[in-house]
Design an enzyme around this catalytic site. Structure first.
Site, PDB file in Angstrom:
ATOM      1  N   ARG A  59       0.825  -1.211   0.000  1.00 40.03           N
ATOM      2  CA  ARG A  59       0.000   0.000   0.000  1.00 40.03           C
ATOM      3  C   ARG A  59       0.860   1.262   0.000  1.00 40.03           C
ATOM      4  O   ARG A  59       0.431   2.320  -0.437  1.00 40.03           O
ATOM      5  CB  ARG A  59      -0.898  -0.025   1.247  1.00 40.03           C
ATOM      6  CG  ARG A  59      -2.058   0.947   1.190  1.00 40.03           C
ATOM      7  CD  ARG A  59      -2.860   0.887   2.486  1.00 40.03           C
ATOM      8  NE  ARG A  59      -2.080   1.311   3.619  1.00 40.03           N
ATOM      9  CZ  ARG A  59      -2.109   0.736   4.829  1.00 40.03           C
ATOM     10  NH1 ARG A  59      -2.894  -0.303   5.064  1.00 40.03           N
ATOM     11  NH2 ARG A  59      -1.365   1.195   5.808  1.00 40.03           N
ATOM     12  N   TYR A 112     -16.118  20.725 -12.680  1.00 43.24           N
ATOM     13  CA  TYR A 112     -16.677  19.400 -12.965  1.00 43.24           C
ATOM     14  C   TYR A 112     -17.762  19.100 -11.929  1.00 43.24           C
ATOM     15  O   TYR A 112     -17.521  19.155 -10.721  1.00 43.24           O
ATOM     16  CB  TYR A 112     -15.529  18.396 -12.882  1.00 43.24           C
ATOM     17  CG  TYR A 112     -15.877  16.953 -13.101  1.00 43.24           C
ATOM     18  CD1 TYR A 112     -16.335  16.497 -14.329  1.00 43.24           C
ATOM     19  CD2 TYR A 112     -15.686  16.023 -12.081  1.00 43.24           C
ATOM     20  CE1 TYR A 112     -16.614  15.155 -14.523  1.00 43.24           C
ATOM     21  CE2 TYR A 112     -15.964  14.679 -12.267  1.00 43.24           C
ATOM     22  CZ  TYR A 112     -16.435  14.254 -13.495  1.00 43.24           C
ATOM     23  OH  TYR A 112     -16.712  12.925 -13.681  1.00 43.24           O
ATOM     24  N   ASP A 184      -7.990  21.678 -11.284  1.00 47.29           N
ATOM     25  CA  ASP A 184      -8.292  20.492 -12.083  1.00 47.29           C
ATOM     26  C   ASP A 184      -7.802  20.808 -13.494  1.00 47.29           C
ATOM     27  O   ASP A 184      -8.403  21.612 -14.205  1.00 47.29           O
ATOM     28  CB  ASP A 184      -9.794  20.197 -12.051  1.00 47.29           C
ATOM     29  CG  ASP A 184     -10.148  18.906 -12.774  1.00 47.29           C
ATOM     30  OD1 ASP A 184      -9.425  18.531 -13.716  1.00 47.29           O
ATOM     31  OD2 ASP A 184     -11.169  18.287 -12.411  1.00 47.29           O
ATOM     32  N   LYS A 209      -8.706  10.371 -18.552  1.00 51.58           N
ATOM     33  CA  LYS A 209      -8.939  11.011 -19.839  1.00 51.58           C
ATOM     34  C   LYS A 209      -7.716  10.811 -20.740  1.00 51.58           C
ATOM     35  O   LYS A 209      -7.473   9.713 -21.184  1.00 51.58           O
ATOM     36  CB  LYS A 209      -9.302  12.482 -19.612  1.00 51.58           C
ATOM     37  CG  LYS A 209     -10.436  12.667 -18.583  1.00 51.58           C
ATOM     38  CD  LYS A 209     -11.780  12.156 -19.070  1.00 51.58           C
ATOM     39  CE  LYS A 209     -12.803  11.956 -17.970  1.00 51.58           C
ATOM     40  NZ  LYS A 209     -13.148  13.144 -17.200  1.00 51.58           N
TER      41      LYS A 209
HETATM   42  C1  LIG Z   1     -13.765  13.070 -15.900  1.00 52.33           C
HETATM   43  C2  LIG Z   1     -13.309  14.201 -15.073  1.00 52.33           C
HETATM   44  C3  LIG Z   1     -13.023  14.023 -13.722  1.00 52.33           C
HETATM   45  C4  LIG Z   1     -13.275  12.730 -13.006  1.00 52.33           C
HETATM   46  O1  LIG Z   1     -12.533  11.639 -13.446  1.00 52.33           O
HETATM   47  P1  LIG Z   1     -13.080  10.171 -13.058  1.00 52.33           P
HETATM   48  O2  LIG Z   1     -11.934   9.262 -13.291  1.00 52.33           O
HETATM   49  O3  LIG Z   1     -14.243   9.909 -13.953  1.00 52.33           O
HETATM   50  O4  LIG Z   1     -13.480  10.211 -11.612  1.00 52.33           O
HETATM   51  C5  LIG Z   1     -12.558  15.105 -13.014  1.00 52.33           C
HETATM   52  N1  LIG Z   1     -12.389  16.305 -13.601  1.00 52.33           N
HETATM   53  C6  LIG Z   1     -12.647  16.510 -14.901  1.00 52.33           C
HETATM   54  C7  LIG Z   1     -12.428  17.863 -15.492  1.00 52.33           C
HETATM   55  C8  LIG Z   1     -13.131  15.475 -15.679  1.00 52.33           C
HETATM   56  O5  LIG Z   1     -13.427  15.700 -16.963  1.00 52.33           O
END
Ligand SMILES: *Cc1c(COP(=O)(O)O)cnc(C)c1O
Length: 393
Positions: A59, A112, A184, A209
């Site tokens: 971990r 988001y 983000d 992404k």
């Molecule tokens: C998709 C996304 C997230 C979340 O990612 P997950 O892996 O689906 O939890 C966070 N911020 C942005 C801008 C996103 O497009």
């Protein structure tokens, strides 16, 4: 890792290929192996009780996970990176690392949507108050800062709506007051924007992404500098957040081709945006790399590229026409997430959740992800969908 760690001596396309790999450590194999394991054995009593080993417990450190963390640390130019099981958990862990009961958070209104939900539920229950702010507030954010404001969260450009906040201006105001900034940065990836270089403390990505890049992975990354890094690292460890080595290996595999994929997403996204701007069905394009976009000057100053995700506002049509558009799509998939190799389309309406700003779209809004398919095939798919839409107006 033996080579290129934190070097910043090479172009990003070179760094994504070489960072965080040490083939000679693994008998020459190019990729870091997937090391599955919880227990790590110590060779002697002394090694065990004095913690001499490189790893102590699965971990708390794993070669596959560490390889990806180090690659990202080099790209972000930070003091460290931790991985989390999803992009959303990276956002929530980042917030939990720097906030406590009685603290006040300034959160961008274009964030988001599920990150909003973290603030309105878990953080609220812990006694952390959130104020949402206009993404275009710039220096005006000063008026919202209170004595107990501990963090400002940004996202650039905004999810779905693509407004470009002035990140350096907000980061400078926060730093002068000892307030931690988080961003983000999923849209730009570490290749097209480096938030730490303009004074942001914590840089978060949904590795789901473009880093993963193949729609087969949920992954989050948190990079931090200065005192914020110590807080993120400690909170991550204390809460016992781990990512499987298989997922870390998928993240690393995606990272190796990030530069070439992004170059294509950027070019195809811009070509499609310009093509859509000429369509009679389209009212506006929300894409900060287009010269007439309201956020263009800030994008150009701060970012070195654009990814393949943007939105369009259609001229007013009834919902059945919008449905006909979506149902006619053959290459564009209808689904959430983005950043994979394939093209996607979803409808959205920011009025469902915004509180600090009003969303004045003159018609239905559609978010598009331009994938790696042939651009003319994608245009033909949209052209056909627009024709179907028109038969329902
Ligand atoms: C998709 C996304 C997230 C979340 O990612 P997950 O892996 O689906 O939890 C966070 N911020 C942005 C801008 C996103 O497009």
């Amino acid at each position: 890792m033996a080579t290129l760690k934190n070097s910043n001596a090479h172009a990003p396309a070179t760094e994504v290929v070489h960072l965080g790999r040490d083939p000679q450590r693994f008998d020459g194999f190019v990729n870091t192996p997937v090391v599955r394991g919880s227990t790590v054995l110590s060779p002697t009593y002394d090694d065990l009780v004095r913690g001499h080993g490189r790893y102590s417990y699965g971990r708390q450190g794993n070669p596959t996970v560490e390889g990806l963390e180090q690659a990202l640390q080099g790209l972000e130019g930070s003091d460290g990176v931790v991985l989390t099981p999803s992009g959303l958990s990276a956002c929530s862990l980042g917030l939990l690392s720097v906030l406590g009961a009685g603290d006040h958070l300034l959160m961008v209104d274009s964030v988001y949507r599920p990150t909003r939900n973290v603030c309105n539920t878990v953080l609220a229950r812990m006694g952390i108050e959130t104020t949402y702010y206009d993404p275009l507030i710039d220096e005006g954010i000063t008026a919202l800062i209170r004595d107990n404001t501990r963090a400002i969260f940004l996202e650039a450009p905004g999810s779905q709506s693509f407004e470009m906040p002035d990140v350096p201006a907000i980061a400078a105001i926060a730093r002068a007051r000892g307030i931690t900034t988080l961003i983000d940065n999923t849209w730009a990836t570490p290749l097209f924007f480096q938030p730490h270089k303009v004074g942001v403390d914590i840089s978060i990505h949904a590795g789901t992404k473009y880093i993963g890049g193949h729609a087969d992975l949920n992954l989050g990354t948190i990079s931090a500098v200065g005192p914020a890094w110590g807080k993120v690292k400690a909170t991550h460890r204390t809460l016992g957040i781990t990512v499987s080595p298989d997922d870390a290996a998928l993240g690393a595999r995606g990272l190796r081709t990030l530069a070439v994929r992004l170059a294509h997403h950027q070019q195809a996204g811009l070509e499609m945006a310009r093509w859509l701007a000429q369509r009679p069905e389209v009212s506006r394009i929300l894409h900060p790399a287009l010269p007439d976009d309201p956020g263009h000057a800030i994008w150009k100053r701060d970012f070195s590229g654009a990814s393949g995700l943007f939105s369009i506002i259609l001229k007013p049509v009834p919902e059945k026409a919008v449905a006909a558009f979506f149902d006619a799509l053959k290459l564009f998939g209808m689904g959430y997430s983005w950043g994979g190799f394939e093209s996607l389309a979803i409808p959205f309406n920011c009025n469902e959740y915004r509180t600090a700003t009003t969303w004045n779209a003159e018609g239905p809004a559609v978010r598009l992800h331009i994938g790696l398919e042939d651009i003319d095939d994608l245009k033909a798919d949209l052209d056909n969908a627009f024709r179907q839409m028109q038969t329902h107006t």
